[in-house]
Enzyme design. Sequence first.
Site, mmCIF file in Angstrom:
data_model
loop_
_atom_site.group_PDB
_atom_site.id
_atom_site.type_symbol
_atom_site.label_atom_id
_atom_site.label_comp_id
_atom_site.label_asym_id
_atom_site.label_seq_id
_atom_site.Cartn_x
_atom_site.Cartn_y
_atom_site.Cartn_z
ATOM 1 N N LYS A 119 1.523 9.444 -15.427
ATOM 2 C CA LYS A 119 1.723 7.901 -15.506
ATOM 3 C C LYS A 119 1.234 7.513 -16.825
ATOM 4 O O LYS A 119 0.219 8.044 -17.383
ATOM 5 C CB LYS A 119 0.913 7.130 -14.063
ATOM 6 C CG LYS A 119 1.436 5.909 -13.942
ATOM 7 C CD LYS A 119 2.707 6.040 -12.843
ATOM 8 C CE LYS A 119 2.990 4.719 -12.680
ATOM 9 N NZ LYS A 119 4.112 4.649 -11.613
HETATM 10 P P1 NAD Z 1 7.579 -5.826 -11.522
HETATM 11 O O1 NAD Z 1 6.717 -5.888 -12.882
HETATM 12 O O2 NAD Z 1 9.057 -5.793 -11.731
HETATM 13 O O3 NAD Z 1 7.165 -6.747 -10.308
HETATM 14 C C1 NAD Z 1 5.845 -6.935 -9.979
HETATM 15 C C2 NAD Z 1 5.970 -8.307 -8.908
HETATM 16 O O4 NAD Z 1 4.525 -8.167 -8.429
HETATM 17 C C3 NAD Z 1 6.122 -9.390 -9.685
HETATM 18 O O5 NAD Z 1 6.788 -10.335 -9.125
HETATM 19 C C4 NAD Z 1 4.667 -9.924 -9.799
HETATM 20 O O6 NAD Z 1 4.834 -11.257 -9.945
HETATM 21 C C5 NAD Z 1 4.137 -9.571 -8.499
HETATM 22 N N1 NAD Z 1 2.961 -9.334 -8.654
HETATM 23 C C6 NAD Z 1 1.736 -8.912 -9.592
HETATM 24 N N2 NAD Z 1 0.625 -9.075 -8.994
HETATM 25 C C7 NAD Z 1 0.653 -9.766 -8.068
HETATM 26 C C8 NAD Z 1 -0.410 -9.959 -7.180
HETATM 27 N N3 NAD Z 1 -1.610 -9.779 -7.613
HETATM 28 N N4 NAD Z 1 -0.049 -10.640 -6.213
HETATM 29 C C9 NAD Z 1 1.107 -10.784 -5.662
HETATM 30 N N5 NAD Z 1 2.147 -10.527 -6.546
HETATM 31 C C10 NAD Z 1 2.177 -9.802 -7.715
HETATM 32 O O7 NAD Z 1 6.906 -4.348 -11.027
HETATM 33 P P2 NAD Z 1 7.790 -3.196 -10.055
HETATM 34 O O8 NAD Z 1 8.475 -2.230 -10.787
HETATM 35 O O9 NAD Z 1 8.636 -4.071 -9.140
HETATM 36 O O10 NAD Z 1 6.659 -2.426 -9.336
HETATM 37 C C11 NAD Z 1 5.869 -2.900 -8.258
HETATM 38 C C12 NAD Z 1 5.192 -1.781 -7.552
HETATM 39 O O11 NAD Z 1 6.174 -0.850 -7.231
HETATM 40 C C13 NAD Z 1 4.195 -1.222 -8.307
HETATM 41 O O12 NAD Z 1 3.150 -0.834 -7.410
HETATM 42 C C14 NAD Z 1 4.745 -0.029 -9.070
HETATM 43 O O13 NAD Z 1 3.811 0.941 -9.317
HETATM 44 C C15 NAD Z 1 5.754 0.224 -7.813
HETATM 45 N N6 NAD Z 1 6.918 1.119 -7.925
HETATM 46 C C16 NAD Z 1 7.740 0.729 -8.995
HETATM 47 C C17 NAD Z 1 9.058 1.625 -9.138
HETATM 48 C C18 NAD Z 1 10.003 0.988 -10.020
HETATM 49 O O14 NAD Z 1 11.047 1.808 -9.974
HETATM 50 N N7 NAD Z 1 9.811 0.078 -10.678
HETATM 51 C C19 NAD Z 1 9.001 2.921 -8.187
HETATM 52 C C20 NAD Z 1 8.057 3.263 -7.531
HETATM 53 C C21 NAD Z 1 6.925 2.446 -7.367
#
Ligand code: NAD
Length: 430
Positions: A119
């Site tokens: 990561k």
């Molecule tokens: P992103 O940046 O696209 O979106 C994150 C979202 O969460 C946004 O809407 C933001 O406003 C919201 N957010 C952030 N902090 C917050 C809080 N304290 N309370 C409420 N909402 C909050 O990120 P993403 O890629 O969608 O990732 C989200 C989660 O999924 C992370 O934990 C990431 O590690 C995990 N993840 C992502 C992927 C991927 O392919 N993008 C794959 C596996 C896991």
Amino acid sequence: MVVSLQQHQTRVPIEFTQSAYETALAQYDRAVGKLKLDDNVVEYMRWPQREFTVNFPVRRDNGKIEMFTGYRVHHSTVMGPSKGGIRYSLNVTLDEVRALAMWMTWKCALVNLPYGGAKGGVLVDPKSLSVREREGLTRRYASELLPLISPHSDIPAPDMGTGPQEMAWIMDTYSMTVGYAARAVVTGKPINIGGSQGRTEATGRGVIICMMEALERKGINNPANTSIVIQGFGNVGSHAALYAQELGFKVVGISDIDGGIYNANGLNVPAVRDWMAKTGTVCGFNGASAVTNSELLTLPCDVLIPAAMEGQITEHNAPYIRAKVIVEGANGPTTTEADDIINDRGILLVPDVLANAGGVIVSYFEWVQGLQEFFWDKEEVFRQLERILVRSYDATVATAEKHGVDLRTGAQMTAIQRVGDALLTRGFYP
Ligand code: NAD
């Protein structure tokens, strides 16, 4: 003039009851406690293999140089090259990146991908950067990572705060250095430079595939009567919401970092997406009432999907969650204390390493397509994604039932056993 990061940016004040790495280690101890593994193997896998910290300059639009801090952690390369996303956030710490790298090791092993876990993260609010500054930051961070990344050693992907454009810049920076177009150095790229069909939707879609497996086992099988609440409306949350609605489920609550919206009759998800594109937040969406992020987690619903960040479901709110099923779109959204409460309350929780593995599965397809220079259509990508996820869900349930444990422990036991067996086969070097 050099300006320190701290002068410009302040951390988002989020209080964690357990640090991400403490959560990861507590889960690890719980899983290995149920396995008959060699003590040497147990000790070896507790430790991240490599941790890399970089401090690097970015020229802001006003001409000033600002210093930024970034990390890249390789938890394990036992199963293959390390794989894991890159996060831009003001909450990034080495502790968090360490935890996320460890979870990547278990996730890849659980879904049988030939990867170890990694990561990366940069301590920055991506919204505070212009496009030019974001490109400068990304390219300089990528060049600092050159000793680590390559198509056969460590392959980054998007995570919170990063997306296809950042991956394109990383690929280009690496390619300019080695002198040829090295597409397979990152995944999650735009399609016109070698990205895979379906990668953008993959994680959210995978969350919903896992949700349906869980609902089937709970005997909940009428989508129109099944209500879903989703925390976070970024890549994972928005695609989960869109796919759920496409399948006929009722998405009643959605939030982002600024707050949430709720409509018991169901939200029009594409309209929420359009509103978000226009205003930058889900808040203020017409035809819904406003809720706070903490209210959102305890709304009445059948399924809760935390898809924002770690440490959101804690011992403080777990007793009040009304969902029957929780599907972890985010990594590490539930603390160990909350896990116990959720299990005692009979709520079925599908853990992150399984529920959000769709992203790394399609990243793997993208990497394979890039290495072979042969590209698949979207139907093929989605068919293979579902096949791998359902198989992994079944393997998790089989381990959980055999040992009488919850799905998180079952998933981690399955994965840890695979990595432990591979480690013993390879041996301890030297
Ligand atoms: P992103 O940046 O696209 O979106 C994150 C979202 O969460 C946004 O809407 C933001 O406003 C919201 N957010 C952030 N902090 C917050 C809080 N304290 N309370 C409420 N909402 C909050 O990120 P993403 O890629 O969608 O990732 C989200 C989660 O999924 C992370 O934990 C990431 O590690 C995990 N993840 C992502 C992927 C991927 O392919 N993008 C794959 C596996 C896991």
